[in-house]
Scaffold this motif. Sequence first.
Motif: not given
Length: 197
Positions: A15-16, A116-121
């Motif tokens: 995502t980054i 949970q790790p943060i996703g793009a959305e």
Amino acid sequence: MERHRRGKLRIHKRTIERLDKTERSLLRQLYREPLDYVSNPDFEKPDAEARLLAPVELDGARPIQRFIQAAADPIGDPDELDIPEGAVLTGPQERALFLQYNYCRYRLVKLAEGEQPIGAERLREMFAWLKRVLELRDQLVNANMPLVLAMAKRTRLSNVDFSELISEGNMALLRAIEKFDVARGFKFSTYACRAIL
């Protein structure tokens, strides 16, 4: 004040990597912004977003840059400095802006929570709330900047430069905006004057 204690925001590496220049700038800003808010019972109500984020008309609003320039380059004696008039907020306008500001911060905190790790959305949604937070803070600063200038003009400290007084006053104003609780019923100027002094 509710404070979300965080270590490091956990964001998917992919995502980054996919972020553009503007989004990377927002991500840096997100890491710098404190993830806290002044709680209000209205935030938990089902219709909170629609009710709290209704537009607030600010008559006479002027760009914040004008106030910063006036403070940074005072010509002559501080007594001769014209205190610019910004958008003078009525009680309901002030209340609405502070509720919006803290609601947006509340939403940002809620999005940052979770295992949970943060996703793009979710990250894009966080960026949208962060932009609103920054815009609302700018409106509040814009409306209250004349207060800093007026107080600095009245303060007589022989060993402190006028621009230093303005700088310290601006920092105090920002801290006061972050911590002000509109539910207590006081005007922000009362709270801010104490913080600036």
